[in-house]
Design a protein around this motif. Structure first.
Motif, mmCIF file in Angstrom:
data_model
loop_
_atom_site.group_PDB
_atom_site.id
_atom_site.type_symbol
_atom_site.label_atom_id
_atom_site.label_comp_id
_atom_site.label_asym_id
_atom_site.label_seq_id
_atom_site.Cartn_x
_atom_site.Cartn_y
_atom_site.Cartn_z
ATOM 1 N N LEU A 196 0.835 -1.207 0.000
ATOM 2 C CA LEU A 196 0.000 0.000 0.000
ATOM 3 C C LEU A 196 0.866 1.251 0.000
ATOM 4 O O LEU A 196 0.555 2.242 -0.664
ATOM 5 N N ASP A 197 1.946 1.186 0.742
ATOM 6 C CA ASP A 197 2.857 2.321 0.806
ATOM 7 C C ASP A 197 3.515 2.570 -0.554
ATOM 8 O O ASP A 197 3.680 3.723 -0.985
ATOM 9 N N LYS A 198 3.872 1.491 -1.241
ATOM 10 C CA LYS A 198 4.548 1.621 -2.538
ATOM 11 C C LYS A 198 3.639 2.231 -3.606
ATOM 12 O O LYS A 198 4.110 2.899 -4.532
ATOM 13 N N ILE A 199 2.336 1.974 -3.493
ATOM 14 C CA ILE A 199 1.416 2.521 -4.499
ATOM 15 C C ILE A 199 0.794 3.847 -4.036
ATOM 16 O O ILE A 199 -0.166 4.339 -4.633
ATOM 17 N N ASN A 200 1.368 4.398 -2.961
ATOM 18 C CA ASN A 200 0.884 5.682 -2.424
ATOM 19 C C ASN A 200 -0.616 5.655 -2.142
ATOM 20 O O ASN A 200 -1.367 6.566 -2.496
ATOM 21 N N PHE A 201 -1.025 4.609 -1.467
ATOM 22 C CA PHE A 201 -2.433 4.403 -1.144
ATOM 23 C C PHE A 201 -3.040 5.601 -0.411
ATOM 24 O O PHE A 201 -4.183 5.974 -0.644
ATOM 25 N N TYR A 202 -2.272 6.217 0.446
ATOM 26 C CA TYR A 202 -2.822 7.257 1.319
ATOM 27 C C TYR A 202 -3.177 8.549 0.587
ATOM 28 O O TYR A 202 -3.820 9.418 1.145
ATOM 29 N N LYS A 203 -2.779 8.656 -0.656
ATOM 30 C CA LYS A 203 -3.136 9.862 -1.409
ATOM 31 C C LYS A 203 -4.560 9.783 -1.962
ATOM 32 O O LYS A 203 -5.128 10.791 -2.382
ATOM 33 N N TYR A 204 -5.119 8.555 -1.985
ATOM 34 C CA TYR A 204 -6.466 8.395 -2.511
ATOM 35 C C TYR A 204 -7.499 8.782 -1.454
ATOM 36 O O TYR A 204 -7.358 8.442 -0.280
ATOM 37 N N LYS A 205 -8.514 9.473 -1.879
ATOM 38 C CA LYS A 205 -9.570 9.889 -0.964
ATOM 39 C C LYS A 205 -10.729 8.893 -1.049
ATOM 40 O O LYS A 205 -11.585 9.003 -1.928
ATOM 41 N N LEU A 206 -10.701 7.936 -0.173
ATOM 42 C CA LEU A 206 -11.731 6.900 -0.133
ATOM 43 C C LEU A 206 -12.618 7.157 1.077
ATOM 44 O O LEU A 206 -12.388 6.665 2.175
ATOM 45 N N LYS A 207 -13.626 7.971 0.866
ATOM 46 C CA LYS A 207 -14.421 8.470 1.987
ATOM 47 C C LYS A 207 -15.202 7.375 2.721
ATOM 48 O O LYS A 207 -15.597 7.565 3.869
#
Length: 250
Positions: free
Chosen positions: A234-245
C-alpha cells in the motif's frame, strides 16, 4: 457460536457480494448452508478447502450447524500435502472444488453445490473428538504440515466478540477479502462481519490489481485487513493519497 446465534436476525440484509456483483442475502446463505448440512454426519471431522467464495462460506456455516470439527485448508493445497494430512487426520468428509484433479480413491461424492462437491470416506471412521474442539487451522494457511492450532468453541466465540467490539464493527460495514480464509486473520474478518450482519465483498485479487480497487470503490467498502506485507505494498502505491471516503480503517 455467536455467528449462528446472531445470523438469523439479519435475513434480508446483504451477506455476500461476488466479483460478478451477485448479491446473496443472509436468508439465502442460510438456506444454502442448510442444504449442505443435511448431507453431513453430526460431530465429525471435515476438511474444507477454502477460497474467498460463496461455496466456502456456505459450507463453513453448514459444518458449524452440524457441530463438526473443521480443518480449514487453502484451496491451492497440492495433492501430496492433502493426502499427507488425510493420512494423519482421517477426515470423514472433504468439501472442495469440482475441478480439482486429486486422486482420492477412498472418497466418493455425496453432494454437489455450485462449483464445489462434498465427498465422503467410503468406510466408517471412528475417531474420538474432544467435546470442546471446533477448528484446526494453521497460523499461516495450509502448507501440508500435520501440525495445526486447535481452537475451541470458546476461543472463536470470545475472539469474534472482542474484535467486533474493539473495532466497532457494525451491520452497515462492508469488508472486502484480502487474505485466504484458511489464515487465522482471514477467518476472523469473515466471522466478525457475519456476526454483526455486515456485508463481505468476495475478492480473490491482489491489492495491487485494478480489479481489487474497482470492487472496493464500487461497493463502498468500509474496511479490509492485511498483514505487514499488505501495508508495504500500500505504501509503494501511495495508497494514502487516494480519498476513499467510505473507508473507515485497514
Amino acid at each position: 457460536m455467536p455467528i449462528l446465534e446472531n445470523i438469523n436476525k439479519y435475513k434480508n440484509e446483504n451477506a455476500l457480494i461476488s466479483e460478478e456483483n451477485e448479491i446473496i442475502n443472509y436468508k439465502t446463505l442460510l438456506n444454502f448452508s442448510d442444504e449442505i448440512s443435511k448431507k453431513i454426519k453430526k460431530r465429525c471431522l471435515v476438511f474444507l478447502l477454502s477460497g474467498n467464495n460463496l461455496e466456502t462460506i456456505a459450507g463453513y456455516l453448514a459444518f458449524i450447524k452440524s457441530d463438526c470439527v473443521i480443518s480449514l485448508l487453502d484451496e491451492k493445497i497440492n495433492e501430496y500435502n492433502l493426502n499427507k494430512l488425510i493420512s494423519v487426520y482421517k477426515p470423514q468428509f472433504i468439501f472442495l472444488k469440482k475441478n480439482k484433479n486429486y486422486s482420492l480413491k477412498k472418497y466418493s461424492s455425496v453432494f454437489s453445490f455450485k462449483n464445489y462437491e462434498l465427498i465422503k470416506y467410503k468406510d466408517e471412521i471412528k475417531i474420538k473428538i474432544n467435546d470442546e474442539l471446533f477448528l484446526l487451522i494453521s497460523t499461516s494457511g495450509s502448507t501440508g504440515t500435520p501440525k495445526y492450532v486447535r481452537q475451541s468453541y470458546k476461543n472463536i466465540r470470545e475472539n469474534t466478540k472482542s474484535i467486533s467490539e474493539y473495532l466497532k464493527i457494525l451491520k452497515s460495514d462492508i469488508a472486502i477479502t484480502t487474505l485466504p480464509m484458511s489464515y487465522v486473520y482471514g477467518l476472523s474478518i469473515i466471522n466478525t462481519h457475519l456476526n454483526v450482519g455486515g456485508s463481505i465483498v468476495l475478492n480473490n485479487h491482489s491489492i495491487i490489481n485494478k480489479k481489487f480497487w474497482d470492487l472496493l470503490q464500487k461497493n463502498k467498502v468500509s474496511t479490509f485487513g492485511g498483514v505487514p506485507y499488505t501495508y508495504q505494498m500500500l505504501d509503494k502505491i501511495n495508497f494514502y493519497k487516494y480519498k476513499l471516503k467510505h473507508l473507515k480503517y485497514t
